[in-house]
Design an enzyme around this catalytic site. Sequence first.
Site, short mmCIF file in Angstrom:
data_model
loop_
_atom_site.label_atom_id
_atom_site.label_comp_id
_atom_site.label_asym_id
_atom_site.label_seq_id
_atom_site.Cartn_x
_atom_site.Cartn_y
_atom_site.Cartn_z
N CYS A 67 0.81 -1.23 0.00
CA CYS A 67 0.00 0.00 0.00
C CYS A 67 0.83 1.26 0.00
CB CYS A 67 -0.97 0.00 1.17
SG CYS A 67 -0.21 0.20 2.80
N HIS A 104 -2.18 0.94 7.11
CA HIS A 104 -2.56 0.98 5.70
C HIS A 104 -2.64 2.43 5.25
CE1 HIS A 104 -4.31 -0.19 1.94
NE2 HIS A 104 -5.48 0.36 2.19
N ASP A 121 -8.11 3.25 -3.69
CA ASP A 121 -7.22 2.32 -3.00
C ASP A 121 -6.81 1.21 -3.96
OD1 ASP A 121 -5.82 0.72 -1.28
OD2 ASP A 121 -7.40 0.57 0.23
#
Length: 268
Positions: A67, A104, A121
Amino acid sequence: MDVNAYLDRIDMKPPHAADAAYLRELHRAHQSAVPFENLSIHLGEPITLGEPELFDKIVRRRRGGFCYELNGLLALLLEELGYSVERLAARVFGGEHLGPPFDHLLLLVTTAGGDGPWLVDVGFGSHSTYPLDFADRAEQRDPGGVFRLADAPDGDVDVIKDGTPAYRIERRVRTLDEFRPTCWYQQTSPDSHFTRGDVCTRLDGDGRITLSGRKLIRTGAAGRTETLLDSGEAVLAAYREHFGVILDREPTVRNPQDRGERADAAQP
């Protein structure tokens, strides 16, 4: 940033406008072209969050990342294209428990015309194919599942996929630098699930293709199939064929107590 090189990497042309329609197309294209992967950890490659290093890895060397890398670099591209971007931290649900702060990184994106914000995302493994409407609290149906955003204590927001909480977003805007300590933890700690198994996964049509260890997994409308690869050479060939990732050796799991089968629940 070389915007054209990045767009070529994800098979996109420059936008006529930084609008919601282009953002949807880019979100899907990015997940189809750039895999979510943690292979650097198991190849002994340090993961750093500087823009030149991220661009070199993802665009020039045609690798993927997790991420902090994927959403971190995408934020810079979106800003270059004219979108407004907020970088937010989230804690990932593991059963009933939440992971650490900065577990995250995700993005809230507003178009040049003020449309949004959209939850963007491309760095959570198996997640939504298209951006989610961050203001909408009703169910949002997506090829990746049925998503719902729910208000949580202290102004946080939970992202729920198919009835299961995925992560809890803190609404405070962050910088990428603030994620560096947790990025280090994720790649070095024996308590991090990223050190326990290798995974490489990307969107494939409305399904997904994943390589975890020597197991090649396909999921889609027809169900799930698994193929066990019988050699390191077959693994390297699968990385080349299915992900465009060229490696000179097979990744070796550093912390094999919980070898990763994270195909359908790959996290940050």
